[in-house]
Design a protein around this motif. Structure first.
Motif, PDB file in Angstrom:
ATOM      1  N   GLN A  70       0.823  -1.206   0.000  1.00 47.45           N
ATOM      2  CA  GLN A  70       0.000   0.000   0.000  1.00 47.45           C
ATOM      3  C   GLN A  70       0.861   1.261   0.000  1.00 47.45           C
ATOM      4  O   GLN A  70       0.565   2.233  -0.713  1.00 47.45           O
ATOM      5  CB  GLN A  70      -0.926   0.007   1.223  1.00 47.45           C
ATOM      6  N   ILE A 109       0.804   4.030  -2.998  1.00 48.40           N
ATOM      7  CA  ILE A 109       0.498   5.443  -2.795  1.00 48.40           C
ATOM      8  C   ILE A 109       1.678   6.322  -3.204  1.00 48.40           C
ATOM      9  O   ILE A 109       1.500   7.379  -3.824  1.00 48.40           O
ATOM     10  CB  ILE A 109       0.111   5.698  -1.323  1.00 48.40           C
ATOM     11  N   GLN A 147      -1.876   7.875   3.463  1.00 47.38           N
ATOM     12  CA  GLN A 147      -3.310   7.847   3.171  1.00 47.38           C
ATOM     13  C   GLN A 147      -3.941   9.214   3.388  1.00 47.38           C
ATOM     14  O   GLN A 147      -4.797   9.645   2.619  1.00 47.38           O
ATOM     15  CB  GLN A 147      -3.996   6.779   4.033  1.00 47.38           C
ATOM     16  N   LYS A 158      -2.832  11.359   0.603  1.00 49.31           N
ATOM     17  CA  LYS A 158      -3.583  10.999  -0.594  1.00 49.31           C
ATOM     18  C   LYS A 158      -4.981  11.594  -0.542  1.00 49.31           C
ATOM     19  O   LYS A 158      -5.481  12.115  -1.560  1.00 49.31           O
ATOM     20  CB  LYS A 158      -3.662   9.472  -0.710  1.00 49.31           C
TER      21      LYS A 158
END
Length: 581
Positions: free
Chosen positions: A131, A135, A173, A176
């Motif tokens: 992950q 990203i 995250q 993002k």
């Protein structure tokens, strides 16, 4: 049969002793020599030693292998504990005890448990790092990074390291999410700007990045630095385009309104371009209507301005004379004397000669109007005081008539109104000297600032004020002489009455009322006319400059005029009656 004879009859099994006994019997039966027998026995003994030795070596080797296996197991156990960040495993004795096989048996479950835990931890690390890598690839705009499998460091699979990766993942995250929110804001802004500018939103946004199309999922939109940078540049470019288009449209709207006003365009024709003129004073942020700044709209306005310009050229004479009339009206309100006929003849000559562009002529007239307005504005304060002065002179003239009216105190209709007006008029008349003094000071200051004489309808204002001051002084002197003459006349009448007794005056029958005759410079009805032009706004002018000047330089409106009856009432023949001016 030899094997069967070699069996121990007691045990029923073959043993080394039974075999040796059998061998002795055979040798005896054969008659083998002792040397051969010793040699053969020595050989048999050597072979037995070799067998034992081989088995011992094999057992020793097996033990060494087990020890190595135990050592490897312990090392692997230690490595797994270190990699997983564990201090120990439940069920393993702290110190080595028991046989090698027992120790191996005690370590095996722990190893199996740690291997299982390692596999689970590897999967967790791989998921988190995948992950993170994905990203990072999205932020960097490098999709190839998302396709590669992450490299997990198996030497450090501790929970602490896993938590660090998870914290890094949470930050990414959040970044993002922020980037996605910013991208969506940019896309929305581009959509609104394209709507106002009448541009194709989809083609504009896909030029930045194909994933920004509205049909795609928000999670699949590009959030890379390059995409954000290109979006920001696109928004800046569109905003600048919007600003320029609005400025252009406002210029066109201003030109349209000026041309409409110039040519008295009907309201119905103006309404056709309400969508252009409605934003004439709007700011950039206030223009949000779809298509409000579309290129076809601006082109439509440009075509209309060009059409009106051509129409204006064909109507140049009418427009120029309209501008000239506006200029003359400004000068008339400011009491500035000009020669309108000469100006109109000059405009007509320029138009007929064709040596001047229509736009240049109109611009020149507009510039003259601006200068005239500035000059009128600089004269406004003085003109206002001139109007007050003239109004005060009118009230002074009326007050003179009122004071000479013997019936002013009669209880006739409207007498109380005249009495109130007289009270106000006396207050106003008393302010005339200060008003004239202030007017002279301001006029001189104006002339010093502008380096020219201040004229009122062609007559120098200071000369008018000097003339008025002189005539006012003469009028005051005349009043004083008349008061002295009247006092002398009354004294003579008193002396005559004392000598001859009271008798009616032959010059004036008893009961005859004093009638206020027409003023020397007044109208037929006795109302005084103003010595200066008071109504320039109505455009009325004298037939000639000389007539104007004569009218302004005539006696003041409140100059005292005596009637013939007043003159006849004087008895003294030695002192002449003051003539009417």
């Amino acid at each position: 049969m030899a094997v069967a004879s070699g069996r121990d009859p007691l045990l029923g099994e073959i043993t080394c002793g039974s075999l040796l006994q059998k061998l002795q019997e055979i040798w005896d039966e054969v008659g083998e020599s002792d040397e051969e027998r010793d040699k053969l026995l020595l050989q048999i003994e050597q072979e037995c030693l070799d067998v034992y030795k081989r088995n011992v070596d094999q057992a020793d080797k097996s033990r060494a292998q087990l020890l190595q296996t135990l050592s490897d197991a312990k090392l692997e156990l230690s490595s797994l504990l270190s990699a997983l960040g564990e201090k120990s495993v439940v069920g393993i004795p702290d110190k080595a005890s028991g046989t090698i096989n027992e120790q191996l048996a005690s370590i095996a479950p722990a190893l199996e448990q740690l291997w299982k835990q390692k596999e689970e931890r590897l999967k967790e690390f791989s998921d988190v790092q995948s992950q993170i890598q994905r990203i990072c690839g999205e932020i960097a705009g490098n999709l190839s990074l998302t396709e590669q499998a992450p490299e997990v460091d198996e030497a450090d699979l501790s929970l602490k390291k896993l938590n660090e990766y998870q914290a890094q993942l949470q930050e990414l995250q959040k970044e993002k999410s922020d980037r996605l929110h910013k991208v969506l804001e940019f896309v929305s802004t581009v959509h609104d700007l394209c709507s106002v500018l009448g541009m194709d939103f989809f083609s504009s946004i896909t030029e930045v990045h194909p994933s920004l199309n509205d049909s795609t999922s928000p999670q699949s939109k590009s959030i890379s630095n390059e995409t954000l940078s290109r979006l920001a540049k696109t928004v800046v470019a569109l905003k600048e385009d919007k600003k320029q288009r609005l400025h252009k449209l406002q210029e066109l709207a201003t030109q349209l309104i000026d041309l409409w006003n110039l040519m008295d365009t009907s309201e119905e024709e103006r309404q056709l371009f309400d969508h252009v003129t409605c934003n004439i004073s709007a700011s950039v942020d206030e223009v949000t209507a779809p298509g409000a700044l579309a290129m076809d709209l601006i082109e439509q306005a440009e075509v209309e301005v060009e059409r009106l310009d051509q129409l204006k050229a064909s109507r140049m004479k009418e427009i120029a004379f309209k501008k000239q009339a506006e200029l003359e009206e400004i000068f008339a309100r400011a009491h500035i004397e000009i020669d309108p006929e000469a100006a109109r003849e000059k405009i007509m000559a320029l138009i007929e000669s064709g040596n001047v562009e229509p736009s240049e002529l109109i611009t020149d007239l507009d510039n003259q109007i601006v200068k005239a307005r500035d000059e009128a504005l600089s004269r406004k304060e003085i003109l206002d005081k001139v109007e007050k002065w003239m109004s005060a002179c009118e009230e002074e003239s009326w007050l003179e008539d009122y004071n000479r009216d013997d019936n002013r105190y009669n209880a006739s209709r409207g007498a109380h109104l005249n009495l109130k007006r007289a009270e106000k008029a006396r207050i106003l008349v008393n302010k005339i000297p200060a008003l004239v003094e202030s007017l002279v000071a301001k006029t001189r200051a104006w002339e010093e600032d502008h380096g020219m004489s201040f004229t009122y309808d062609g007559v120098p204002l200071l000369a008018m004020l000097d003339e008025y001051t002189m005539l006012r002084h003469e009028r005051e002197e005349e009043k004083r002489r008349m008061r002295d003459h009247k006092k002398f006349h009354e004294q003579q009448s008193t002396e005559q009455e004392a000598i001859f007794g009271s008798r009616p005056s032959p010059a004036r029958p008893v009961g005859t009322k004093k009638v206020v005759g027409p003023r020397a410079n007044g109208g037929a009805n006795g109302t005084p006319s103003r010595r200066l032009s008071l109504n320039p706004q109505n455009g009325s002018k004298s037939n000639s400059k000389d007539a104007k000047r004569d009218a302004r330089l005539s006696a003041p409106a409140n100059y005292v005029a005596m009637t013939k009856e007043d003159a006849a009432s004087h008895v003294s023949g030695t002192e002449p009656v003051p003539p009417s001016p």
